[in-house]
Design an enzyme around this catalytic site. Sequence first.
Site: not given
Ligand code: AHR
Length: 657
Positions: A51, A249, A380-381
């Site tokens: 990321e 994120c 993603n999340e």
């Molecule tokens: O790894 C950091 C963050 O942690 C990522 O962007 C997210 O998916 C998670 O909350």
Amino acid sequence: MRLKATALVLILALLPLGLPGQSANAPVTIKVDAAHPGAAISPQMFGIFFEDINFGADGGLYPELVKNRSFEFSEPLAGWHEVMGFSKKGLDVPKGELDIRTDDPLNEHNPHYLRARAVEPGYSWWNAGFRGIGVKEGAEYRFSAYVRTHGPKSLNAVVNDENHKPVATGKLEGFSDHWKRYETVIRASATADKAQLVLSLDEPGAIDIDMVSLYPVDTWKQRPNGLRKDLVQLLYDMHPGFLRFPGGCIVEGRRLATRYRWKRTVGDLAERQTLVNRWNDEFDTRPAPDYFQSFGLGFYEYFQLAEDIGARPLPILNCGMACQFNSSETAAVEDLHEYIQDALDLIDFANGPVTTPWGKLRAAMGHPAPFHLTMIGVGNEQWGPRYLERYKVFAAALKAKHPEIKLVVSAGPFPTGEPFDSMWSNWRQLHADIVDEHYYMSPEWFLSNTARYDHYDRSGPKVFAGEYAAQSVGSTSPNNRNNWKTAISEAAFMTGLERNGDVVQMASYAPLLANINAWQWTPDAIWFDNLHSYGTPDYYVQKLFASNTGNRVVPSTPHSEDGLYTSAVVDDRSHELILKVVNYAPTARTSTIELAGAGASGSARVTTLATSDLTAENSFAHPQNVSPQAGSIDIKDGKISADLSPYSVTVFRVSMR
Ligand code: AHR
């Protein structure tokens, strides 16, 4: 009495953790039964999660040395400064002016450019780089820019070290009154890690300038617009099974308008529209107002990276939802077609014939062959009914056209409770392919969850342990450390992942990279500055597991008991039995390893990662403080007698007859 009761409570509390009790000192027999291999697993189960956080892309893996090269940050002159003249009275006014303009720009996606006007010869201005510019003695750098002149015929470039001593010089010349890219290669005469790039005009008059770049010639595989060599080497050395990108994120954006859109990250560099990085102002304690995404590292480069390091690509796409910890903005279901079309077009970009528009672009960028995309993350999340509603629309469209592509979905941000449970029950009902679980938990949680997947439904969706890391203090704490305790706890947990490799198909530590001078999130697997990098103990655990995979699980006992954690696999490719043993105890443990059914004789290759100091860390000064040691050990009568070091992770590789 009271004391005894307390002790009992303590013992009972430790037992379920599998933590060492008194018998941790006693000799142990580890039994591995290669004659009865269990489930088939993927030898590519341990991969990496990338990321653009902690300046992992711009200022990191993407080795552009000029910050805000296209003048598209929200402060268009961010990173750029004028050089003041010196008069007898001290600091003087500059010998010209810098002006940000938008009339007749380079292209519509790159609307701002710099007009530098020299009133006197020698007018100069400089770029600060990403917390300084790192150059190495003898190395070459490509200095380039798009220029349009209103008089001056040349532009000087000088790289000054931290003492303002020139270490590299070059000149662009031959400008016309039309935008055109110019380039020259300059060589550094000395090493500097906090240098500046100073530009100057020799004659009065103005030039327009955009996409100002100072870029190492020596990139990974010598690719133009290639990636930082030492960092890719660390990734390559891990033997990762897959590469998840571009996050995290960052996929979601704080608002939908700032979500990640892969189509804006491919094609001509000058046409890739700069975007604010969502980690720019996420944490008050670690503000980074100069954090933007140039997308020089875009989806083509991610696919190329995956191929280069032998990893399967796993892109994660926005599903019409911005980060649910931020705005939680959601695209209307009727408006999802754009998001879905992005996913369909991505499959063409990765796999489609060169006769399709997106396959044609891939070929034009240098890769006519397909990238062999097999899976895509939908969101993603994410969690909740809004997510399920959007997933259903996505899945219907994607499965109808591309049933061969597996879809990765999210179980939300936490490893237990709500919304984890309800998401899982929905995913089971919907027969989802792969469910992404995240755990940023304490080392103790990792040690006590090694059996987490032992009882997962074998016929349900598969699991992707998509983001995990032991937090020495607590999730998002800036005081978290990458120490041996976090790493060995992850190792213990990973034996549980491997033992259950028929359910847990993929696993990746997160985040991957952090710039020591510009990070937002800790812990991270790899730390770097402008010139150096090192793997943490957590990195070495990941590397050890990813480099020692097999394709069938083999029973091993004990597997989560008394501070001893084991997993075993056979690798049909190399005809080896591979046993991993984690000794989470402050004392050495005498062990007899019985290798049933392997026909093993001679010696086994042994790799050990160990230190009795749970607080031990690696650093720039001591990058290998905690790192693997290789050796061998005799096999007698199908058995190995091994002393397992205190707090150790040991991998035994045995040739099978
Ligand atoms: O790894 C950091 C963050 O942690 C990522 O962007 C997210 O998916 C998670 O909350």
